[in-house]
Design a protein around this motif. Structure first.
Motif, PDB file in Angstrom:
ATOM      1  N   UNK A 116      73.457  -9.144 -57.814  1.00 54.35           N
ATOM      2  CA  UNK A 116      73.463  -8.661 -56.439  1.00 54.35           C
ATOM      3  C   UNK A 116      72.425  -9.399 -55.601  1.00 54.35           C
ATOM      4  N   UNK A 117      71.226  -9.527 -56.139  1.00 52.13           N
ATOM      5  CA  UNK A 117      70.142 -10.172 -55.394  1.00 52.13           C
ATOM      6  C   UNK A 117      70.464 -11.639 -55.115  1.00 52.13           C
ATOM      7  N   UNK A 118      70.975 -12.337 -56.127  1.00 54.09           N
ATOM      8  CA  UNK A 118      71.312 -13.747 -55.947  1.00 54.09           C
ATOM      9  C   UNK A 118      72.464 -13.928 -54.963  1.00 54.09           C
ATOM     10  N   UNK A 119      73.463 -13.040 -55.061  1.00 54.51           N
ATOM     11  CA  UNK A 119      74.631 -13.153 -54.176  1.00 54.51           C
ATOM     12  C   UNK A 119      74.248 -12.878 -52.728  1.00 54.51           C
ATOM     13  N   UNK A 120      73.413 -11.878 -52.507  1.00 53.61           N
ATOM     14  CA  UNK A 120      72.992 -11.579 -51.142  1.00 53.61           C
ATOM     15  C   UNK A 120      72.125 -12.688 -50.566  1.00 53.61           C
ATOM     16  N   UNK A 126      77.454  -2.015 -49.994  1.00 62.83           N
ATOM     17  CA  UNK A 126      78.227  -2.739 -48.993  1.00 62.83           C
ATOM     18  C   UNK A 126      77.412  -2.928 -47.714  1.00 62.83           C
ATOM     19  N   UNK A 127      76.660  -1.905 -47.328  1.00 62.18           N
ATOM     20  CA  UNK A 127      75.805  -2.029 -46.146  1.00 62.18           C
ATOM     21  C   UNK A 127      74.700  -3.055 -46.373  1.00 62.18           C
ATOM     22  N   UNK A 128      74.159  -3.087 -47.570  1.00 59.61           N
ATOM     23  CA  UNK A 128      73.132  -4.088 -47.883  1.00 59.61           C
ATOM     24  C   UNK A 128      73.715  -5.493 -47.811  1.00 59.61           C
ATOM     25  N   UNK A 129      74.965  -5.646 -48.254  1.00 60.19           N
ATOM     26  CA  UNK A 129      75.635  -6.940 -48.116  1.00 60.19           C
ATOM     27  C   UNK A 129      75.743  -7.330 -46.644  1.00 60.19           C
ATOM     28  N   UNK A 130      76.080  -6.339 -45.807  1.00 60.02           N
ATOM     29  CA  UNK A 130      76.211  -6.603 -44.369  1.00 60.02           C
ATOM     30  C   UNK A 130      74.875  -7.036 -43.769  1.00 60.02           C
ATOM     31  N   UNK A 131      73.810  -6.301 -44.097  1.00 65.37           N
ATOM     32  CA  UNK A 131      72.494  -6.621 -43.539  1.00 65.37           C
ATOM     33  C   UNK A 131      72.044  -8.012 -43.975  1.00 65.37           C
ATOM     34  N   UNK A 132      72.332  -8.373 -45.223  1.00 68.54           N
ATOM     35  CA  UNK A 132      71.919  -9.695 -45.713  1.00 68.54           C
ATOM     36  C   UNK A 132      72.641 -10.817 -44.974  1.00 68.54           C
ATOM     37  N   UNK A 133      73.763 -10.495 -44.326  1.00 65.95           N
ATOM     38  CA  UNK A 133      74.419 -11.498 -43.502  1.00 65.95           C
ATOM     39  C   UNK A 133      73.670 -11.765 -42.208  1.00 65.95           C
ATOM     40  N   UNK A 183      79.640 -19.900 -55.002  1.00 71.33           N
ATOM     41  CA  UNK A 183      80.933 -19.458 -55.516  1.00 71.33           C
ATOM     42  C   UNK A 183      80.821 -18.894 -56.929  1.00 71.33           C
ATOM     43  N   UNK A 184      80.036 -19.554 -57.766  1.00 77.38           N
ATOM     44  CA  UNK A 184      79.887 -19.095 -59.149  1.00 77.38           C
ATOM     45  C   UNK A 184      79.208 -17.733 -59.197  1.00 77.38           C
ATOM     46  N   UNK A 185      78.165 -17.576 -58.372  1.00 77.82           N
ATOM     47  CA  UNK A 185      77.447 -16.296 -58.344  1.00 77.82           C
ATOM     48  C   UNK A 185      78.355 -15.191 -57.826  1.00 77.82           C
ATOM     49  N   UNK A 186      79.056 -15.464 -56.735  1.00 78.45           N
ATOM     50  CA  UNK A 186      79.943 -14.450 -56.163  1.00 78.45           C
ATOM     51  C   UNK A 186      81.052 -14.072 -57.131  1.00 78.45           C
ATOM     52  N   UNK A 187      81.593 -15.082 -57.811  1.00 81.61           N
ATOM     53  CA  UNK A 187      82.661 -14.811 -58.779  1.00 81.61           C
ATOM     54  C   UNK A 187      82.133 -13.995 -59.955  1.00 81.61           C
ATOM     55  N   UNK A 188      80.928 -14.334 -60.412  1.00 83.88           N
ATOM     56  CA  UNK A 188      80.332 -13.576 -61.523  1.00 83.88           C
ATOM     57  C   UNK A 188      80.086 -12.131 -61.125  1.00 83.88           C
ATOM     58  N   UNK A 189      79.600 -11.934 -59.906  1.00 86.67           N
ATOM     59  CA  UNK A 189      79.355 -10.568 -59.438  1.00 86.67           C
ATOM     60  C   UNK A 189      80.668  -9.803 -59.314  1.00 86.67           C
ATOM     61  N   UNK A 210      83.461 -10.334 -60.885  1.00 85.59           N
ATOM     62  CA  UNK A 210      84.008 -10.052 -62.219  1.00 85.59           C
ATOM     63  C   UNK A 210      83.262  -8.913 -62.901  1.00 85.59           C
ATOM     64  N   UNK A 211      81.957  -8.870 -62.696  1.00 83.64           N
ATOM     65  CA  UNK A 211      81.158  -7.833 -63.348  1.00 83.64           C
ATOM     66  C   UNK A 211      81.404  -6.470 -62.712  1.00 83.64           C
ATOM     67  N   UNK A 212      81.465  -6.438 -61.392  1.00 81.70           N
ATOM     68  CA  UNK A 212      81.612  -5.163 -60.685  1.00 81.70           C
ATOM     69  C   UNK A 212      83.064  -4.735 -60.534  1.00 81.70           C
ATOM     70  N   UNK A 213      83.966  -5.701 -60.572  1.00 76.80           N
ATOM     71  CA  UNK A 213      85.362  -5.411 -60.282  1.00 76.80           C
ATOM     72  C   UNK A 213      86.104  -4.750 -61.429  1.00 76.80           C
ATOM     73  N   UNK A 214      87.362  -4.469 -61.172  1.00 77.48           N
ATOM     74  CA  UNK A 214      88.215  -3.741 -62.114  1.00 77.48           C
ATOM     75  C   UNK A 214      89.253  -4.674 -62.699  1.00 77.48           C
ATOM     76  N   UNK A 215      89.315  -4.689 -64.027  1.00 77.02           N
ATOM     77  CA  UNK A 215      90.391  -5.390 -64.719  1.00 77.02           C
ATOM     78  C   UNK A 215      91.455  -4.334 -65.065  1.00 77.02           C
ATOM     79  N   UNK A 216      92.587  -4.422 -64.402  1.00 74.96           N
ATOM     80  CA  UNK A 216      93.605  -3.378 -64.555  1.00 74.96           C
ATOM     81  C   UNK A 216      94.090  -3.274 -65.996  1.00 74.96           C
ATOM     82  N   UNK A 217      94.227  -4.387 -66.679  1.00 71.95           N
ATOM     83  CA  UNK A 217      94.672  -4.355 -68.083  1.00 71.95           C
ATOM     84  C   UNK A 217      93.685  -3.563 -68.941  1.00 71.95           C
ATOM     85  N   UNK A 218      92.380  -3.819 -68.712  1.00 75.66           N
ATOM     86  CA  UNK A 218      91.364  -3.091 -69.475  1.00 75.66           C
ATOM     87  C   UNK A 218      91.414  -1.600 -69.165  1.00 75.66           C
TER      88      UNK A 218
END
Length: 465
Positions: free
Chosen positions: A65-69, A197-204, A416-422, A424-432
């Motif tokens: 989160x910190x790196x992505x923001x 999500x608000x923290x993401x907004x503020x970091x913008x 891109x790598x950081x955002x993708x890693x975040x 993947x980590x936070x997101x939902x894998x429907x199969x799982x």
């Protein structure tokens, strides 16, 4: 184990299975919803052998989160600068574009060359004045474009400050809700999703850092440590357009002002345009206008008060009033036939006894293109001639735009790598999630079967009496 104990254990299993099913269903339903993290139930065995949910956990990684923001804040800064420079340099053009100062300067030079060969030719005189007007009007237009962009930057600073304040206030409100909710509850997990999500907004808008306090509230600071949100309270960000300062509460966070100033985000980029790029571009345009006026004044001072072919809104050059000169430069009305002037003054130098074939004043104007300029070149180069100055201006300003665009692309690629890693980590894998749902379903069936069996056993016992 008694039947009642077994019944309670099975009942607790059914309750937990229902809660897990609800969580998994929500995960699947929100798999495409931005800012919603995957959640799961943390379980523990009770003293009576049953099972219970102790907390609802979120799939988040504070480092990612910190790196992505931080990277998002950098991208917002670079993109803001790039967009601002593009808005101006699209009008500036490339050195060979017909509308660029370099091309218009070359056309004016060629017109003076032609006039030097035929100094008494009326058509050549009019052509020289026409090309001079085109060059002056081109500088006027570019100066106006810079002014328009500057006003847009001012508006965007105000918009971003208002949006950042709204987000910070909502973070403080969510902190209150988090503190009032049960630790580990589903409601608290939902609040934390919204807070992230608000923290993401503020970091913008600016570079930030966060600290989670012992009571669970998230405190927000600028990258340099100025307080933005502490617990239930947020510090209002204010912008003073007169002083050109940005403050968080009583702390000056103006980019580049001191050790507490912000450095990234769209606000950092807007201030970079406001205090750096746009003023520098304006200074360079003014320097070019000043070089034109002084060069032609020295070569051929035919007008009233010693003015030459170019004037400062009709007046002679004044080194103490050079600011904004590119917006005021005009062709001397005394030589402009469209307003009743006489183009032949270019040949005569305003002296009635000058022979019609004498090209000395025109030649002096032509020589002025090769002389080192005497006005401050505003960073374009110390030994520039009038001919070199316009191409140098266009090249340098276009180069800054290209560098800003390259920096934006670099930041995006790096993130891109950081955002993708975040994600993947936070997101939902429907199969799982579907696999987990099958396991929960099996657990539900097993506990339901136990309850059915206990019910049948109790019925049998009752029938025996």
């Amino acid at each position: 184990m008694g039947l009642s104990s077994a019944l309670n254990i099975a009942r607790s299993g059914l309750t937990v299975a229902a809660q897990q099913t609800d969580l998994i269903s929500r995960n699947i339903a929100n798999s495409k919803t931005e800012g919603v993290s995957r959640k799961w139930a943390e379980l523990e065995t009770t003293a009576t052998g049953g099972v219970q949910v102790t907390s609802i956990e979120r799939s988040v990684d504070s480092l990612l989160q910190r790196l992505d923001r931080a990277n998002g804040s950098k991208i917002a800064h670079n993109a803001t600068v790039s967009d601002g420079l593009k808005a101006y340099t699209d009008f500036l053009g490339q050195p060979r574009d017909e509308t660029s100062p370099a091309a218009m300067m070359a056309e004016f030079h060629d017109a003076i060359v032609s006039l030097s060969a035929m100094p008494g030719e009326e058509a050549s005189q009019i052509q020289a004045v026409t090309k001079a007007k085109k060059l002056a009007e081109g500088l006027n237009s570019l100066s106006g474009t810079l002014s328009d962009i500057g006003q847009e930057v001012e508006r965007n600073i105000r918009y971003d400050v208002a949006s950042a304040n709204e987000a910070l206030e909502n973070i403080a409100i969510l902190n209150q809700k988090i503190l009032r909710s049960d630790a580990g509850s589903s409601a608290q997990a939902e609040y934390r999703d919204k807070l992230d999500q608000l923290l993401n907004d503020v970091s913008g808008y600016m570079d930030i850092q966060t600290v989670t306090s012992d009571d669970g509230a998230v405190n927000v600071y600028t990258g340099s440590g100025a307080e933005l949100v502490v617990g239930r309270n947020s510090a209002a960000i204010t912008y003073d357009p007169i002083a050109g300062t940005l403050s968080a509460g009583d702390v000056d966070i103006t980019p580049g002002s001191n050790g507490r100033g912000i450095s990234q985000g769209s606000l950092g980029g807007l201030f970079g345009l406001k205090t750096g790029h746009l003023p520098k571009f304006s200074e360079q345009l003014d320097a070019l206008a000043g070089a034109l006026i002084t060069g032609m004044e020295t070569a051929n001072p035919f007008g009233t008060g010693g003015t030459g072919l170019f004037t400062d809104a009709g007046a002679a050059f004044d080194a103490t009033a050079i600011s904004g000169l590119a917006g005021r430069i005009t062709v001397n009305a005394e030589a402009d036939s469209t307003v009743g002037g006489d183009p032949s003054l270019l040949q005569s130098g305003g002296i009635a006894t000058t022979p019609s074939g004498d090209a000395s004043f025109v030649t002096a104007m032509l020589d002025a293109f090769g002389l080192t300029i005497t006005v401050d070149p505003a960073g374009l180069g110390d030994t520039l001639t009038l001919s070199d100055m316009a191409p140098a201006l266009v090249s340098q300003q276009q180069s800054l735009r290209a560098n800003a665009e390259a920096s934006t692309l670099t930041a995006k690629s790096a993130g891109e790598t950081i955002s993708a890693s975040r994600a993947n980590f936070e997101g939902v894998n429907i199969d799982d999630e579907m696999q987990k749902l099958l396991v929960v379903e099996q657990s539900y069936r097993a506990n339901a079967r136990v309850m059915t069996s206990i019910s049948e056993m109790m019925d049998t016992l009752l029938q025996a009496f």
